[in-house]
Design a protein around this motif. Sequence first.
Motif, mmCIF file in Angstrom:
data_model
loop_
_atom_site.group_PDB
_atom_site.id
_atom_site.type_symbol
_atom_site.label_atom_id
_atom_site.label_comp_id
_atom_site.label_asym_id
_atom_site.label_seq_id
_atom_site.Cartn_x
_atom_site.Cartn_y
_atom_site.Cartn_z
ATOM 1 N N LEU A 18 -3.634 -33.695 1.786
ATOM 2 C CA LEU A 18 -4.899 -33.716 1.047
ATOM 3 C C LEU A 18 -4.809 -34.672 -0.143
ATOM 4 C CD1 LEU A 18 -6.153 -30.013 0.905
ATOM 5 C CD2 LEU A 18 -7.034 -31.890 2.289
ATOM 6 N N ALA A 19 -3.625 -34.707 -0.758
ATOM 7 C CA ALA A 19 -3.429 -35.590 -1.918
ATOM 8 C C ALA A 19 -3.669 -37.045 -1.517
ATOM 9 C CB ALA A 19 -2.020 -35.418 -2.476
ATOM 10 N N ARG A 20 -3.329 -37.389 -0.294
ATOM 11 C CA ARG A 20 -3.555 -38.757 0.164
ATOM 12 C C ARG A 20 -5.041 -39.082 0.187
ATOM 13 N NH1 ARG A 20 -0.824 -39.942 5.634
ATOM 14 N NH2 ARG A 20 -1.203 -42.067 4.897
ATOM 15 N N ARG A 21 -5.851 -38.066 0.276
ATOM 16 C CA ARG A 21 -7.308 -38.230 0.231
ATOM 17 C C ARG A 21 -7.826 -38.165 -1.200
ATOM 18 N NH1 ARG A 21 -11.222 -38.633 4.566
ATOM 19 N NH2 ARG A 21 -10.341 -37.814 6.469
ATOM 20 N N GLY A 22 -6.913 -37.972 -2.145
ATOM 21 C CA GLY A 22 -7.318 -37.876 -3.537
ATOM 22 C C GLY A 22 -7.770 -36.485 -3.931
ATOM 23 N N LEU A 23 -7.348 -35.469 -3.158
ATOM 24 C CA LEU A 23 -7.753 -34.100 -3.471
ATOM 25 C C LEU A 23 -6.601 -33.327 -4.073
ATOM 26 C CD1 LEU A 23 -9.771 -33.274 -0.236
ATOM 27 C CD2 LEU A 23 -10.691 -33.850 -2.484
ATOM 28 N N SER A 24 -6.930 -32.384 -4.951
ATOM 29 C CA SER A 24 -5.886 -31.552 -5.547
ATOM 30 C C SER A 24 -5.534 -30.417 -4.579
ATOM 31 C CB SER A 24 -6.355 -31.014 -6.897
ATOM 32 O OG SER A 24 -7.731 -30.752 -6.868
ATOM 33 N N PRO A 25 -4.376 -29.787 -4.789
ATOM 34 C CA PRO A 25 -3.880 -28.783 -3.839
ATOM 35 C C PRO A 25 -4.850 -27.623 -3.627
ATOM 36 C CG PRO A 25 -2.173 -29.384 -5.400
ATOM 37 C CD PRO A 25 -3.435 -30.041 -5.880
ATOM 38 N N VAL A 26 -4.982 -27.189 -2.391
ATOM 39 C CA VAL A 26 -5.875 -26.089 -2.069
ATOM 40 C C VAL A 26 -5.123 -24.945 -1.391
ATOM 41 C CG1 VAL A 26 -8.125 -25.524 -1.091
ATOM 42 C CG2 VAL A 26 -7.580 -27.889 -1.558
ATOM 43 N N SER A 27 -3.891 -25.218 -0.976
ATOM 44 C CA SER A 27 -3.189 -24.213 -0.177
ATOM 45 C C SER A 27 -2.998 -22.881 -0.916
ATOM 46 C CB SER A 27 -1.853 -24.750 0.320
ATOM 47 O OG SER A 27 -0.922 -24.821 -0.715
ATOM 48 N N PRO A 28 -2.743 -22.870 -2.227
ATOM 49 C CA PRO A 28 -2.610 -21.556 -2.885
ATOM 50 C C PRO A 28 -3.872 -20.715 -2.711
ATOM 51 C CG PRO A 28 -1.829 -23.305 -4.323
ATOM 52 C CD PRO A 28 -2.476 -23.976 -3.157
ATOM 53 N N GLU A 29 -5.025 -21.348 -2.868
ATOM 54 C CA GLU A 29 -6.303 -20.644 -2.710
ATOM 55 C C GLU A 29 -6.476 -20.160 -1.272
ATOM 56 O OE1 GLU A 29 -8.324 -19.602 -4.727
ATOM 57 O OE2 GLU A 29 -10.358 -19.519 -3.911
ATOM 58 N N ILE A 30 -6.121 -21.013 -0.330
ATOM 59 C CA ILE A 30 -6.244 -20.636 1.079
ATOM 60 C C ILE A 30 -5.345 -19.444 1.391
ATOM 61 C CG2 ILE A 30 -5.790 -21.372 3.460
ATOM 62 C CD1 ILE A 30 -6.532 -24.221 2.580
ATOM 63 N N LEU A 31 -4.105 -19.532 0.929
ATOM 64 C CA LEU A 31 -3.154 -18.460 1.228
ATOM 65 C C LEU A 31 -3.557 -17.149 0.557
ATOM 66 C CD1 LEU A 31 0.227 -20.415 1.081
ATOM 67 C CD2 LEU A 31 -1.104 -19.736 3.082
ATOM 68 N N ARG A 32 -4.146 -17.263 -0.619
ATOM 69 C CA ARG A 32 -4.594 -16.063 -1.334
ATOM 70 C C ARG A 32 -5.686 -15.360 -0.518
ATOM 71 N NH1 ARG A 32 -8.539 -14.468 -4.144
ATOM 72 N NH2 ARG A 32 -9.661 -16.443 -4.217
ATOM 73 N N ILE A 33 -6.679 -16.129 -0.063
ATOM 74 C CA ILE A 33 -7.764 -15.528 0.714
ATOM 75 C C ILE A 33 -7.239 -15.017 2.052
ATOM 76 C CG2 ILE A 33 -10.005 -15.938 1.786
ATOM 77 C CD1 ILE A 33 -10.460 -18.154 -0.276
ATOM 78 N N ASP A 34 -6.336 -15.801 2.641
ATOM 79 C CA ASP A 34 -5.775 -15.415 3.940
ATOM 80 C C ASP A 34 -5.066 -14.076 3.839
ATOM 81 O OD1 ASP A 34 -5.011 -15.836 6.688
ATOM 82 O OD2 ASP A 34 -3.008 -16.334 5.953
ATOM 83 N N LEU A 35 -4.320 -13.908 2.757
ATOM 84 C CA LEU A 35 -3.595 -12.648 2.572
ATOM 85 C C LEU A 35 -4.579 -11.492 2.383
ATOM 86 C CD1 LEU A 35 -0.851 -11.278 2.251
ATOM 87 C CD2 LEU A 35 -1.035 -11.652 -0.221
ATOM 88 N N ALA A 36 -5.601 -11.733 1.561
ATOM 89 C CA ALA A 36 -6.611 -10.698 1.322
ATOM 90 C C ALA A 36 -7.310 -10.332 2.624
ATOM 91 C CB ALA A 36 -7.626 -11.185 0.297
ATOM 92 N N LEU A 37 -7.591 -11.351 3.428
ATOM 93 C CA LEU A 37 -8.274 -11.116 4.697
ATOM 94 C C LEU A 37 -7.423 -10.256 5.615
ATOM 95 C CD1 LEU A 37 -10.424 -11.591 6.876
ATOM 96 C CD2 LEU A 37 -9.302 -13.748 7.418
ATOM 97 N N ARG A 38 -6.142 -10.621 5.715
ATOM 98 C CA ARG A 38 -5.288 -9.891 6.648
ATOM 99 C C ARG A 38 -5.009 -8.469 6.165
ATOM 100 N NH1 ARG A 38 -0.321 -13.255 8.321
ATOM 101 N NH2 ARG A 38 -0.424 -14.156 6.230
ATOM 102 N N THR A 39 -4.929 -8.306 4.847
ATOM 103 C CA THR A 39 -4.757 -6.959 4.303
ATOM 104 C C THR A 39 -5.959 -6.095 4.656
ATOM 105 O OG1 THR A 39 -3.531 -7.927 2.474
ATOM 106 C CG2 THR A 39 -4.330 -5.665 2.193
#
Length: 505
Positions: A18-39
Amino acid sequence: MHDVKSVRDDPEAFDRALARRGLSPVSPEILRIDLALRTAQTALQTAQSRRNEASRQIGAAKARKDEAAAAGLMAEVEALKGDMAGMAAEEAFQAQALRALLASLPNLPADDVPEGEDETGNVELRQHGDPSSAPAGRLNRPRDHVELGERLGGMDFEAASRMSGARFVVLKNGVARLERALGQFMLDLQTREHGYTEVSPPLLVKDEAVFGTGQLPKFKEDLFVAQSIDWEGVKQRVAEMGVAWVEANQAQITPLVEDLRRTIPEDDQFQAAVQAAIEVLVDRYAAFDTDRLQGLIDSGEFTERRWLIPTAEVSLTNLVREQIIGDDQLPLRLTALTHCFRSEAGASGRDTRGMIRQHQFQKVELVSITAPERSAEEHERMVTCAETVLQRLGLAYRTMLLCSGDMGFSARKTYDIEVWLPSQGVYREISSCSNCGDFQARRMDARCKTPGEKGSRFVHTLNGSGLAVGRTLVAVLENYQDESGRIAVPEALQPYMGGLTHLEA
RNA sequence: GGAGAGGUGGCUGAGUGGUCGAAAGCACCGCACUCGAAAUGCGGCGUGCCUUUACGGGUACCGUGGGUUCGAAUCCCACCCUCUCCGCCA
């Protein structure tokens, strides 16, 4: 659309891409929601499991006439249901959040895509043809296509703007015919020589289709929308709301009616007065509620909405949506000559003169659907198919490999072909060929499978222009002009022009 | 626009509200029989997600979305799509 699993497996690699596209990291947010979803999912499923078991026991208890046991179990399920509603809501909320987040992120650049922030980072791969060898190459001051078109009596921007506004054009006479010839020529080339299947697809498509190729939800401002409103339904709703309002405001209305009864004798006049009073109230209500009504119309409840395709990529790629295709059917090579519609909302002030950037233009589109391991080679083949058009027309061009920051939303790797425009003295984009990998396939749920084997995989999708007809018309006019403003018809097009060799006023 | 019929697994097609993810047949895969094949017999044969080192377990899905119920493929509501007939129409 990204696979959550790939983010789970290697969050750092995801963020790096994503950084190559000029975007800041999103994986922490994704993993946070993913964990909440699976819980939430696990909690809900555990509860469902217990409910299902209890329900079965209730059936068994009733079968053996054990009403006491049945009642006890029913009470337990009743209690469980309260918790389950909350769990289900939580699950739905997290699932929606995850989907929205993943759908908003662009495709990841392929490994061999060069780094770069904008078009200055693009890499020239090859050049073909010599601009100076075209008829216009000998001129000191080549005219641009607007001047050439108007002198030929074949281009009328003023007439177009009178009926449609800016960024439209009326083509006439030889220029109109040249446009038609170009479209036919390109389509014939791609179908007869390059093995593409000709398609005549819908130009108006539903939200899901435009989501599938990635223009929605992020880029709706680039699109035109067509809608029909169910005015009968709206009228009915207004009437219903009016009645409801009268009922809700009975306390105010009754004294009004009684007042009328006292002052006016009971005859036709009275009836008319009551009627008038009701109308006043309804009007007042309507005035209060126009905002809400507008909201209703905007909500889409009474509207049937279709998007005008910005490119036939949308229609052609969506041919495989929600389908599972046998590997032996692949690759699918599809082409169509269609009109394209773009609002060009973010381009005000850019290319305002001439036909370079219009709200409506024709394009021959190429789309390939391949098995995952085949898309890279198909990409090379596709760009060659597009380049062939320019070679046959004798137009000079160069082929660029776009850098990570200049690619479109859905692409993982893109080649641009740029044609020489003598009036501007620059190469301008005339084709863009992208490999989207499985990015669109996930959004469309388009799969392939080997017949007889278990399991399916997402297909890879590719699209490219072969070519944009409007810009090719511009290139032909400008490159084939002579000092008097005559246009030589390229040999390849002459069969499509009834043997005509020149356009002249 | 009006009237009617219908949407169930790759296909055909059953399914009184309660071990139905779903009978049966076809197709497909494995095994047996056979020198081989056909026929026959036996067994297997959906997808997503969660969970588990694994074996496995769980959950959801019978056009879509709501609702009723302790429990829904089955009942109710709305919508979508397909087919037939009538009307209108390029």
